[in-house]
Design an enzyme around this catalytic site. Structure first.
Site, mmCIF file in Angstrom:
data_model
loop_
_atom_site.group_PDB
_atom_site.id
_atom_site.type_symbol
_atom_site.label_atom_id
_atom_site.label_comp_id
_atom_site.label_asym_id
_atom_site.label_seq_id
_atom_site.Cartn_x
_atom_site.Cartn_y
_atom_site.Cartn_z
ATOM 1 C CG ASN A 156 -2.754 107.178 -24.581
ATOM 2 O OD1 ASN A 156 -3.278 108.211 -24.324
ATOM 3 N ND2 ASN A 156 -2.357 106.429 -23.490
ATOM 4 C CD GLU A 157 1.272 108.110 -21.030
ATOM 5 O OE1 GLU A 157 1.338 106.913 -20.801
ATOM 6 O OE2 GLU A 157 0.879 109.058 -20.070
ATOM 7 C CB CYS A 165 11.142 97.767 -31.951
ATOM 8 S SG CYS A 165 10.704 96.467 -32.720
ATOM 9 C CB CYS A 167 11.686 93.583 -35.399
ATOM 10 S SG CYS A 167 11.046 95.092 -36.082
ATOM 11 C CB CYS A 170 13.716 98.068 -35.747
ATOM 12 S SG CYS A 170 12.065 98.831 -35.447
ATOM 13 C CD GLU A 314 -3.747 109.756 -19.309
ATOM 14 O OE1 GLU A 314 -3.311 108.975 -18.413
ATOM 15 O OE2 GLU A 314 -3.985 109.253 -20.709
ATOM 16 C CE LYS A 363 -9.952 93.298 -11.788
ATOM 17 N NZ LYS A 363 -8.742 92.963 -12.538
ATOM 18 C CG PHE A 364 -8.302 97.414 -8.409
ATOM 19 C CD1 PHE A 364 -9.676 97.514 -7.967
ATOM 20 C CD2 PHE A 364 -7.813 96.043 -8.515
ATOM 21 C CE1 PHE A 364 -10.361 96.261 -7.500
ATOM 22 C CE2 PHE A 364 -8.587 94.984 -8.295
ATOM 23 C CZ PHE A 364 -9.862 95.206 -7.861
ATOM 24 C CG HIS A 365 -5.651 104.198 -12.656
ATOM 25 N ND1 HIS A 365 -6.149 105.334 -12.523
ATOM 26 C CD2 HIS A 365 -4.242 104.111 -12.839
ATOM 27 C CE1 HIS A 365 -5.208 106.311 -12.815
ATOM 28 N NE2 HIS A 365 -4.139 105.507 -12.888
HETATM 29 C C1 GAL Z 1 -1.226 106.597 -18.672
HETATM 30 C C2 GAL Z 1 -2.145 106.255 -19.982
HETATM 31 C C3 GAL Z 1 -3.594 105.877 -19.454
HETATM 32 C C4 GAL Z 1 -3.681 105.056 -18.514
HETATM 33 C C5 GAL Z 1 -2.885 105.660 -17.275
HETATM 34 C C6 GAL Z 1 -3.097 104.958 -15.723
HETATM 35 O O1 GAL Z 1 0.034 106.395 -18.847
HETATM 36 O O2 GAL Z 1 -2.054 107.169 -20.765
HETATM 37 O O3 GAL Z 1 -4.134 105.226 -20.586
HETATM 38 O O4 GAL Z 1 -3.090 103.731 -18.728
HETATM 39 O O5 GAL Z 1 -1.616 105.982 -17.563
HETATM 40 O O6 GAL Z 1 -2.339 105.844 -14.739
#
Ligand code: GAL
Length: 679
Positions: A156-157, A165, A167, A170, A314, A363-365
Site C-alpha cells: 500500500n502506497e 532509511c 540503517c 541499507c 482512493e 477515525k475522523f477521516h
Molecule cells: C492513504 C492511505 C490510506 C489512508 C488514506 C487516508 O495515503 O493509503 O491507507 O491512510 O491515505 O487519507
C-alpha cells in the site's frame, strides 16, 4: 488484459469499478452483514480488503488465521461484490520487530523508528521481505481461486511514510547497488566528482549513505541515494509480485501510488503490474490549482501504462484528517472529482474507506458510511454516485488521445532538488505551470518520460529538464528533425545523469537544436520581475528565473526589456529539419504563457473537444470501433459557459437530450455518448 467491449472485465465485473477500502477486521461479524447489504444497495461492486490486516491474518509468526477472511469474502460474493485482495504487507505486526529488531528503519538523525504506526520496516531487510513473501504465498494459495477475488492489491502506497532509511543494512545495500552501477571504485569517484572537497574514496568500505555532514552534501551522491531508495521500494513490490506470479500466474495486480510523489519514481513502476492506480486527496479549499494538479496526476498515471485505463484507488467522500484544516468537500465536489478521474481515463472510482473506524489514527477521516450511519447525506450521495457510474458500463476500456506530451523525469526532479542551485526550482510545480495552458483550454496532455517514443505527438513541452542525457537530447533532435514542435524552458540540458555540468554554455547538448547558448542566469525575486515583449501580444512578466541567451541561428520571438538580460531573447524559435524548437528563458506569467501556447496550438491545429470557462474540463474517451464519450466536468461552484460545438447528444446521467449546449451548472457533469468520430 483489460475490458471486453461490453464493459465486462476483471473476472466478470460489469462496468466501472466502484467501492473502497474495506476493513472488516475492525468490526464484529454482525456489521459485515449490514455492510454487504449496504454495498449492494449503493452500487458497490469492488472493495479492497486486508490492506492493514497482517496482525489478524498471521497473529503469530507462521500461524495463519484466514477463516474470518474467507467468511467475509464469501458474504461479499453472495452480494455481488468482488474483492481486490491485499497481500497485507504494508504494516507488519509488532512481532516482526521483536523477531528482527533491525527490521525497523533508521531516520537521518540515526534514530531507529518504532512500531505502533505503519510502514515501520526497512525496505531492504531480508526478514521483512521473506515474511511478506510467505504471507503473500499463503494468501494466494488460499484465495487466488476464489471467484470473488478478481484483483490483488500489492502492499500500500510504498514509500508514503518511509522513503529513506539510514540503517546499516541499507548502507551495505547501497554499496552493492553502486558496485553494480559503476563496476569500479574509480568509476564511482568519477561519477560523484569526488576530487571536489577532497572526497576521493580509496576503499568501498568508506562509501556510505549521504548522512548529515557539516556542509552541503555531494549532489551526485544524493541523486544516487534517491535512485537507490526508489529502486529498493520497487524491489519490495517486485518481491511480492514474483510470489504471486509463481503461485497464481493468472492473478491480476495493482499497486496504489501516492500521487506525483517526489521519493518514488513511478514512471517505470507499473510495467510489471496489470494496472496503475493512485490515491487522490486534493485539498478541497485549494482552488483550481489543486484541480489542475489532480488532472495532471491522472494524465500521468494514464500515461505510465501507455494510455491504459487506471484506478482511482482512493479518495475521500468528505474530508481527510491529516491536514491542519480538514476542510469538507463542498456538495458536488466529490462527484466532480470522481467524474474527473473517469473523464481522464480511470475505470475505477474507489474511496478510502467504506466504513469510518471507531478507533485509531484515522477515525475522523471521511468514509462512504460515516459515523452518522447510512441514514445521512454522505451515504445518500455515495449511493447516487454509484447509480450514476453504473449508467456508463461501456466506458470501460475506452481511451483518450493526445497530441501533446509533457515530459516528466523523476531523476530530473531529484537533481533539481539537490543542493547548491542558483535558486530553488520545484520541477513538479514548473511542470504544472506548463500544463495549465492546456488544461485551461480542455486539451488533453500525456505525461511521458523523455526516453519514451515521441513521434506521435504534434507538440512536446519539456519544462526545466535540468538533467538531460546525451541520448535524450538526441531523441529530442530526432523528434524535431522529423517535423515535431518542441518547447524547452529555462534551466534545461544543464547537467548529465551524474549531475555534472555539460560545459561550453548552458543548454548543453541542446544548443544545436535550439540554435542558442545560455551564458548566465539570474534568479528573480518577487520584487524584481522581468518584463517580456512579444510582437502582437500584451507585454508580460517573467518570474523565478531569467537567462542571458545568445541567439545562434534561432529567431527571437520575445525580448526582455529590463534587468540583467535587457535586450536579450526571452523566447526563441529555431526551425530545425522539418520541425521547430522554442526556448522560453523565464517563467512567463499565466496570461502571457496562455497566449503563447494558444498561438502554437492554433498553428498546429490542436484544440480540445469543447470550449469552456477555465475550470471546466472536456475530454473524449473512445473505443477502437469509434464509440465515444464526451465528458464535461465543471469544477466551478457557479454556472460556467461551455461551447459543446455543434453536436449535442443524450446526457447519459440524466437520460435526457442535452439541449443546453452553452452552459453547465456549478459542479455539473455531462456525459454524452457518441457513435461517430468526435475530435
Ligand atoms: C492513504 C492511505 C490510506 C489512508 C488514506 C487516508 O495515503 O493509503 O491507507 O491512510 O491515505 O487519507
Amino acid at each position: 488484459m483489460h475490458a471486453l467491449s461490453d464493459g465486462v472485465w476483471l473476472g466478470g465485473l460489469h462496468g466501472l469499478a466502484f467501492g473502497g477500502d474495506y476493513n472488516p477486521e475492525q468490526w464484529p461479524e454482525a456489521v459485515w452483514a449490514e455492510d454487504a447489504r449496504l454495498m449492494k444497495e449503493a452500487g458497490v461492486n469492488l472493495v479492497s480488503m486486508g490492506i492493514f490486516a497482517w496482525s489478524k491474518l498471521e497473529p503469530l509468526p507462521g500461524q495463519y488465521d484466514l477463516n474470518w477472511l474467507e467468511r467475509v469474502i464469501d458474504l461479499l460474493w453472495r452480494h455481488g461484490v468482488r474483492v481486490c485482495l491485499s497481500n497485507a504487507t504494508a504494516s507488519p505486526p509488532p512481532w516482526l520487530a521483536r523477531l528482527y529488531p533491525d527490521s525497523l528503519p533508521v531516520n537521518a538523525e540515526g534514530q531507529r523508528l518504532a512500531t505502533g504506526s505503519r510502514q515501520h520496516y526497512c525496505p531492504n531487510h531480508q526478514g521483512y521481505r521473506e515474511a511478506a513473501a510467505r504471507l503473500t504465498e499463503v494468501l494466494a494459495e488460499s484465495f487466488a481461486g476464489h471467484p470473488a477475488v478478481v484483483l490483488w492489491h500489492l502492499n500500500n502506497e510504498l514509500g508514503c511514510h518511509l522513503n529513506t532509511c539510514y540503517c546499516e543494512i541499507c548502507s551495505g545495500a547501497f554499496r552493492d547497488w553502486l558496485g553494480r552501477r559503476y563496476g569500479t571504485l574509480g568509476a564511482l569517484n568519477e561519477a560523484w566528482g569526488t576530487t571536489f572537497w577532497s572526497g576521493v574514496y580509496t576503499d568501498w568500505c568508506e562509501v556510505d549513505l549521504p548522512r548529515k555532514g557539516p556542509a552541503m552534501a555531494n549532489p551526485s551522491q544524493l541523486l544516487d541515494y534517491k535512485r537507490f531508495m526508489s529502486e529498493s521500494l520497487r524491489g519490495v513490490l517486485a518481491n511480492e509480485r514474483a510470489v504471486l506470479r509463481r503461485v497464481a500466474p493468472e492473478a491480476q495486480t495493482v499497486h496504489n501510488a501516492v500521487s506525483l510523489y517526489r521519493p518514488v519514481n513511478y514512471s517505470n513502476w507499473f510495467e510489471d503490474l496489470d494496472f496503475a492506480a493512485w490515491d487522490s486527496y486534493p485539498d478541497p479549499a485549494g482552488g483550481l490549482s489543486e484541480v489542475q494538479w489532480t488532472a495532471l496526476t491522472h494524465d500521468a498515471f494514464r500515461s505510465f501504462k501507455h494510455g491504459q485505463p487506471f484506478f482511482l484507488m482512493e479518495q475521500v467522500t468528505t474530508q481527510a484528517n491529516w491536514r491542519p484544516y480538514n476542510v469538507l468537500k463542498a456538495p458536488g465536489q466529490m462527484e466532480t472529482g470522481s467524474w474527473q478521474a473517469v473523464a481522464r481515463g480511470a475505470d475505477a472510482v474507489m474511496f478510502f474507506q467504506w466504513r469510518a473506524s471507531l478507533y485509531g489514527a484515522e477515525k475522523f477521516h471521511g468514509a462512504m458510511v460515516p459515523h452518522f450511519g447510512p441514514g445521512g447525506r454522505v451515504y445518500r450521495v455515495v449511493a447516487a454516485l454509484g447509480a450514476a457510474l453504473s449508467q456508463v458500463p461501456d466506458v470501460v476500456g475506452s481511451r483518450l488521445e493526445s497530441k501533446v506530451a509533457l515530459l516528466l523525469n523523476w531523476e530530473n526532479i531529484w537533481a533539481l532538488d539537490g543542493p547548491g542551485k542558483p535558486v530553488a526550482l520545484d520541477g513538479f510545480e514548473i511542470a504544472r505551470e506548463f500544463y495549465a495552458p492546456f488544461w485551461n483550454r480542455q486539451v488533453t496532455v500525456d505525461v511521458v518520460h523523455p526516453d519514451r517514443p515521441l513521434g506521435d505527438y504534434s507538440l512536446v513541452v519539456a519544462p526545466a529538464l535540468y538533467l538531460l542525457t546525451e541520448h535524450q537530447a538526441l531523441a529530442l533532435k530526432r523528434y524535431v528533425l522529423n517535423g515535431g514542435t518542441l518547447v524547452c524552458t529555462y534551466f534545461s540540458g544543464v547537467v548529465n545523469d551524474c549531475d555534472h555540468v555539460v560545459s561550453g554554455g548552458y543548454s548543453g547538448y541542446l544548443q544545436d537544436l535550439l540554435g542558442l547558448v545560455v551564458e548566465e542566469w539570474e534568479p528573480l525575486r518577487p520584487s524584481s520581475l522581468a518584463e517580456i515583449h512579444r510582437k502582437g501580444q500584451e507585454p508580460g512578466q517573467g518570474r523565478r528565473f531569467m537567462e542571458v541567451v545568445h541567439a545562434q541561428g534561432c529567431e527571437v520571438e520575445a525580448t526582455f526589456t529590463n534587468g540583467y538580460a535587457a535586450g536579450k531573447p526571452a523566447i526563441t524559435r529555431h526551425r530545425y529539419g522539418r520541425g521547430q524548437a522554442y526556448y522560453v528563458a523565464t517563467q512567463p506569467d499565466e496570461n502571457f504563457l496562455q497566449t503563447f501556447f494558444d498561438s502554437i496550438r492554433t498553428e498546429l491545429s490542436i484544440a480540445g473537444p469543447i470550449k469552456g470557462d477555465i475550470g471546466v474540463e472536456g475530454t473524449v474517451r473512445r473505443h477502437q470501433d469509434g464509440r465515444a464519450f464526451l465528458f464535461v466536468v465543471n469544477h466551478l461552484a457557479k454556472q460556467a459557459s461551455v461551447d459543446f460545438g455543434t453536436e449535442g447528444g443524450i446526457d447519459v446521467l440524466s437520460g435526457r437530450v442535452c439541449r443546453d449546449l452553452q452552459s453547465v451548472e456549478g459542479y455539473g457533469v455531462r456525459v454524452l455518448r457518441r457513435a461517430g468520430n468526435v475530435t
